[in-house]
Design a protein around this motif. Structure first.
Motif, short mmCIF file in Angstrom:
data_model
loop_
_atom_site.label_atom_id
_atom_site.label_comp_id
_atom_site.label_asym_id
_atom_site.label_seq_id
_atom_site.Cartn_x
_atom_site.Cartn_y
_atom_site.Cartn_z
N ALA A 163 -5.79 11.58 23.79
CA ALA A 163 -6.34 12.64 24.65
C ALA A 163 -5.21 13.50 25.20
CB ALA A 163 -7.14 12.02 25.79
N PHE A 164 -4.12 12.87 25.61
CA PHE A 164 -2.98 13.61 26.16
C PHE A 164 -2.40 14.58 25.13
CE2 PHE A 164 1.44 14.35 27.15
CZ PHE A 164 1.48 14.45 28.53
N ARG A 165 -2.21 14.07 23.92
CA ARG A 165 -1.63 14.92 22.87
C ARG A 165 -2.52 16.12 22.59
NH1 ARG A 165 0.25 11.68 18.09
NH2 ARG A 165 -1.84 10.88 18.27
N ASN A 166 -3.83 15.88 22.57
CA ASN A 166 -4.74 16.99 22.27
C ASN A 166 -4.73 18.05 23.36
OD1 ASN A 166 -6.72 18.36 20.72
ND2 ASN A 166 -8.27 17.59 22.15
N ILE A 167 -4.56 17.61 24.60
CA ILE A 167 -4.56 18.57 25.70
C ILE A 167 -3.22 19.30 25.81
CG2 ILE A 167 -4.65 18.80 28.23
CD1 ILE A 167 -6.63 16.39 28.20
N PHE A 168 -2.11 18.57 25.66
CA PHE A 168 -0.81 19.14 26.02
C PHE A 168 0.10 19.47 24.83
CE2 PHE A 168 -2.06 16.72 29.83
CZ PHE A 168 -2.00 17.75 30.76
N ASN A 169 -0.18 18.93 23.67
CA ASN A 169 0.78 19.10 22.56
C ASN A 169 0.14 19.50 21.25
OD1 ASN A 169 2.20 16.30 24.05
ND2 ASN A 169 3.28 18.24 23.94
N ASN A 170 -1.03 20.09 21.27
CA ASN A 170 -1.69 20.36 20.00
C ASN A 170 -2.28 21.77 20.03
OD1 ASN A 170 -2.53 19.46 17.41
ND2 ASN A 170 -4.60 19.12 18.17
N PHE A 171 -1.37 22.76 20.02
CA PHE A 171 -1.81 24.13 20.19
C PHE A 171 -1.78 24.95 18.91
CE2 PHE A 171 -0.34 23.00 24.48
CZ PHE A 171 -1.45 23.35 25.21
N ASN A 172 -1.07 24.46 17.90
CA ASN A 172 -0.81 25.32 16.75
C ASN A 172 -1.65 24.92 15.54
OD1 ASN A 172 0.18 26.91 14.74
ND2 ASN A 172 2.34 26.46 15.13
N PRO A 173 -2.72 25.66 15.25
CA PRO A 173 -3.60 25.31 14.13
C PRO A 173 -2.89 25.34 12.78
CG PRO A 173 -4.61 26.97 15.52
CD PRO A 173 -3.18 26.85 15.96
N ALA A 174 -1.71 25.98 12.72
CA ALA A 174 -0.99 26.05 11.45
C ALA A 174 -0.33 24.71 11.10
CB ALA A 174 0.08 27.14 11.52
N LEU A 175 -0.17 23.84 12.07
CA LEU A 175 0.47 22.56 11.77
C LEU A 175 -0.50 21.64 11.04
CD1 LEU A 175 2.54 21.90 15.01
CD2 LEU A 175 3.33 22.79 12.83
N PRO A 176 -0.01 20.86 10.08
CA PRO A 176 -0.91 20.09 9.20
C PRO A 176 -1.76 19.06 9.92
CG PRO A 176 1.40 19.56 8.75
CD PRO A 176 1.40 20.72 9.68
N GLN A 177 -1.26 18.52 11.03
CA GLN A 177 -2.03 17.46 11.70
C GLN A 177 -2.86 17.98 12.87
OE1 GLN A 177 1.57 15.00 11.80
NE2 GLN A 177 0.23 13.27 11.32
N MET A 222 12.04 8.63 18.10
CA MET A 222 10.81 9.34 18.43
C MET A 222 9.88 9.36 17.22
SD MET A 222 11.37 10.23 21.58
CE MET A 222 10.19 11.53 22.03
N ASP A 223 8.63 9.75 17.42
CA ASP A 223 7.68 9.78 16.31
C ASP A 223 7.94 10.99 15.41
OD1 ASP A 223 6.70 11.94 17.70
OD2 ASP A 223 4.71 11.12 18.02
N GLU A 224 7.11 11.14 14.38
CA GLU A 224 7.35 12.17 13.37
C GLU A 224 7.36 13.57 13.98
OE1 GLU A 224 5.42 13.67 9.13
OE2 GLU A 224 4.39 12.17 10.32
N GLN A 225 6.54 13.79 14.98
CA GLN A 225 6.48 15.12 15.60
C GLN A 225 7.54 15.29 16.70
OE1 GLN A 225 3.52 13.29 15.06
NE2 GLN A 225 3.29 14.49 13.18
N ILE A 226 8.33 14.26 16.92
CA ILE A 226 9.36 14.25 17.97
C ILE A 226 8.74 14.52 19.34
CG2 ILE A 226 11.78 14.87 18.44
CD1 ILE A 226 11.97 16.20 15.80
N LEU A 227 7.59 13.90 19.54
CA LEU A 227 6.88 14.08 20.81
C LEU A 227 6.82 12.80 21.63
CD1 LEU A 227 3.85 16.25 19.71
CD2 LEU A 227 5.71 16.93 21.22
N TYR A 228 6.65 11.67 20.95
CA TYR A 228 6.44 10.42 21.69
C TYR A 228 7.45 9.37 21.22
CZ TYR A 228 2.19 12.81 22.86
OH TYR A 228 1.32 13.76 23.32
N ALA A 258 5.08 33.23 13.90
CA ALA A 258 4.61 33.12 15.28
C ALA A 258 3.69 31.92 15.41
CB ALA A 258 3.87 34.39 15.70
N GLY A 259 3.78 31.25 16.50
CA GLY A 259 3.02 30.03 16.73
C GLY A 259 3.86 29.18 17.65
N TRP A 260 3.26 28.34 18.41
CA TRP A 260 4.06 27.59 19.37
C TRP A 260 3.42 26.25 19.64
CZ3 TRP A 260 0.65 27.05 23.28
CH2 TRP A 260 -0.32 28.04 23.40
N ARG A 261 4.21 25.41 20.19
CA ARG A 261 3.81 24.06 20.53
C ARG A 261 4.12 23.83 22.00
NH1 ARG A 261 6.89 18.74 20.42
NH2 ARG A 261 8.43 20.15 21.28
N GLY A 262 3.14 23.35 22.75
CA GLY A 262 3.39 23.12 24.17
C GLY A 262 4.16 21.86 24.41
#
Lengths: 511, 75
Positions: free
Chosen positions: A205-219, A496-502, B71-75
């Motif tokens: 839930a946290f990742r979806n709210i705070f770290n998942n903004f770019n629809p171009a990313l594969p995941q 860190m994980d693959e996305q370098i987030l966690y 263009a595109g970003w990650r929070g």
């Protein structure tokens, strides 16, 4: 480009921006894309000026944890971390800061200490001479706070839960009352969570709210789906807990004292007219009484559910990474990677951690260990930026015009190493002046501790972390427990994980 | 676009930005679209249409250039 640098070399990037002449680059504003605000004064202003820079980017995915507006047109669909509308924010803020309070420091310290000592004892018994911080202390101290302080417990497989007749891992039917207001699209049953269930729900839930903004990313789609599933499981479970504890309170039975039960008590006492002090207190803090009926609306079952959800979601993965970063930073201190000021050595932290309760220096040792944790995290922060949306053309930040609709990265990690406000910013100094200020201390934050202008890991201003007290205690107690294991030595880098987030792993040896 | 797991290619962030700007130049931000309520268009629908089309073309060019820049970003 900015995202890539923030993911891979954030401190190098931010230091480079800070090192640019201020008159030539007050903020970083590319031809397209988000603006990066890196200087201390501008970061503070960005976080304070909620009329210009809002938390709107987080709102949409927070709303999925609230009642479905298509079924309940009058439902509230916000969580306070995702709104800057005064009419929505301020009343929730004073209610939640009453349920999660600095007065709980002793309770929180005891909870964190007990959990930490269980892990260090288990580690000693395992006799491997090594502990992975990420999967032990850093993960389970925050989970314990969520379970026993926020009131969202987890269980071992088959262990009886508070929900009658249900054990850890058991499934339960979705409550028809909840289905009247909340739409489930991913799950058919709820689950009484085990530790990993709860942890994964919160993380997804946290990742979806705070770290998942770019629809171009594969995941992107996968993370969105996982976030939705996690939101449904967590909402179903919190609803079941609310229903259970409410029935018990209505029967006059004892219940654990948690954020969740405190909110239910407020609701019941308000309905019974037995807690006029609540309304008076809130009116004093807000400067005027809430509109008639509004307090009851904010203390509805739905609002308690979504507020406990939002608080729990914010209370695990950030503290987990913070603890991992603190330990990594402390090992860097031990390895001689920092200039040391005022005797802030690793060895001194080690000495402080071994001072026992009852010793005249015990309280002082805890205060200084807290500062070691904050300073370690300042130099190796968890996350680097807070995201804001510019909602009005303005030139408030560094005198540079920022257009409405521009994303703003408020780089608190850079602000914490701005030499204009922090002398010797790259040195380790556990005795720095925190420069506390009483933000809104004369009004709705009258009961809050002052906030530091130097240590910004828990944010600043309106959206200063609701769980800041619990988080600081978690950080301090994790560090203390680790230092008490013995002589420490790094056995791995922080992975860190693959996305370098966690964080995934940080192994520390001890003798 | 792959997930950002590789270290940046250039030695500095600003160097990387400068290289990207050279590789995919971005035109100036498009002007705001014209408003038919603007007095200068009173009685002159052709001028309004001409400015509208110019604004749309500028926006399209900007969006294309922005996409080329990634263009595109990650929070």
């Amino acid at each position: 480009m900015i995202s890539k640098w923030l993911a891979t070399s954030p401190l190098m990037m931010l230091q480079e921006l800070l090192d640019q002449p201020k008159d030539k680059m007050p903020i970083f504003k590319p031809a397209i894309g988000p603006v990066v605000v890196m200087r201390h004064a501008d970061v503070i202003k960005c976080l304070e000026r909620t009329d210009l820079f809002t938390v709107d980017p987080y709102a949409a995915q927070m709303a999925i944890a609230t009642d479905d507006k298509t079924r309940c047109p009058h439902a509230l669909s916000h969580f306070l971390l995702g709104t800057d509308r005064d009419d929505l924010y301020r009343l929730d803020d004073v209610i939640l800061r009453r349920a999660v309070s600095r007065r709980d420091e002793e309770t929180l310290s005891a909870l964190a200490r007990r959990e930490a000592e269980q892990w260090t004892e288990a580690t000693r018994r395992a006799a491997t001479g090594e502990i992975d911080i990420v999967t032990t202390l850093a993960k389970f101290l925050p989970l314990r706070i969520v379970a026993d302080y926020l009131g969202v417990p987890y269980y071992r497989d088959g262990e009886p839960s508070v929900l009658p007749g249900l054990c850890g891992g058991d499934r339960f039917a979705l409550d028809p009352d909840l289905q009247q207001v909340f739409t489930f699209t991913k799950i058919q049953e709820g689950i009484v969570p085990r530790a990993d269930d709860l942890f994964n729900w919160v993380k997804d839930a946290f990742r979806n709210i705070f770290n998942n903004f770019n629809p171009a990313l594969p995941q992107f789609a996968e993370f969105r789906a996982r976030g939705l599933t996690a939101t449904e499981y967590l909402s179903a479970y919190i609803h079941a807990l609310i229903k259970h504890y409410k029935e018990r309170l209505q029967r006059g039975e004892e219940v654990p004292d948690t954020m969740l039960t405190r909110l239910i008590r407020m609701q019941l006492e308000l309905a019974a007219g037995t807690d006029t002090a609540l309304e008076q207190d809130l009116a004093t803090l807000l400067g005027a009484p809430p509109p008639p009926g509004e307090l009851a609306r904010r203390l509805s079952d739905s609002m308690i559910r979504s507020n406990v959800f939002g608080t729990a979601v914010g209370a695990v993965v950030n503290p987990q990474e913070a603890t991992a970063r603190i330990v990594d930073s402390m090992l860097r201190l031990k390895e001689g990677q920092y200039e040391i000021l005022k005797g802030s050595t690793f060895e001194e932290a080690h000495r402080l951690a071994r001072i026992e309760q009852g010793d005249p220096d015990y309280a002082h040792s805890l205060q200084i260990l807290r500062k070691y944790a904050l300073e370690a995290l300042r130099l190796q922060p968890q996350g680097e930026v807070l995201l804001r949306m510019c909602v009005q053309d303005n030139s408030e930040l560094g005198g540079t015009l920022i257009r409405k609709g521009t994303m703003v990265f408020a780089a608190y990690a850079a602000a914490m190493r701005d030499p204009e406000v922090l002398p010797h910013p790259l040195a380790f100094d556990a005795y720095r002046d925190e420069r506390p200020v009483a933000y809104l201390g004369e009004r709705e934050r009258a009961n809050e501790a002052p906030q530091s202008q130097n240590y910004l890991q828990h944010g600043y201003g309106r959206h200063k972390c609701l769980g800041r007290y619990a988080s600081e205690i978690t950080m301090r107690e994790s560090l203390r427990a680790l230092l008490r294991l013995g002589q420490l030595a790094r056995r791995s880098e922080l992975k860190m994980d693959e996305q370098i987030l966690y964080p995934e792993s940080l192994r520390v040896g001890f003798t | 676009m792959p997930p950002p797991t590789q270290p940046p290619s250039a030695q500095t962030f600003l160097g990387d930005i400068a290289a990207a700007e050279q590789a995919a130049p971005v035109p100036p931000p498009p002007p705001p679209p014209p408003s038919s309520d603007d007095p200068k268009y009173a009685g002159n629908p052709a001028l309004f249409e001409q400015d509208k089309q110019a604004a749309e073309q500028a926006t399209a060019a900007f969006v294309t250039a922005a996409k080329a820049r990634g263009a595109g970003w990650r929070g």
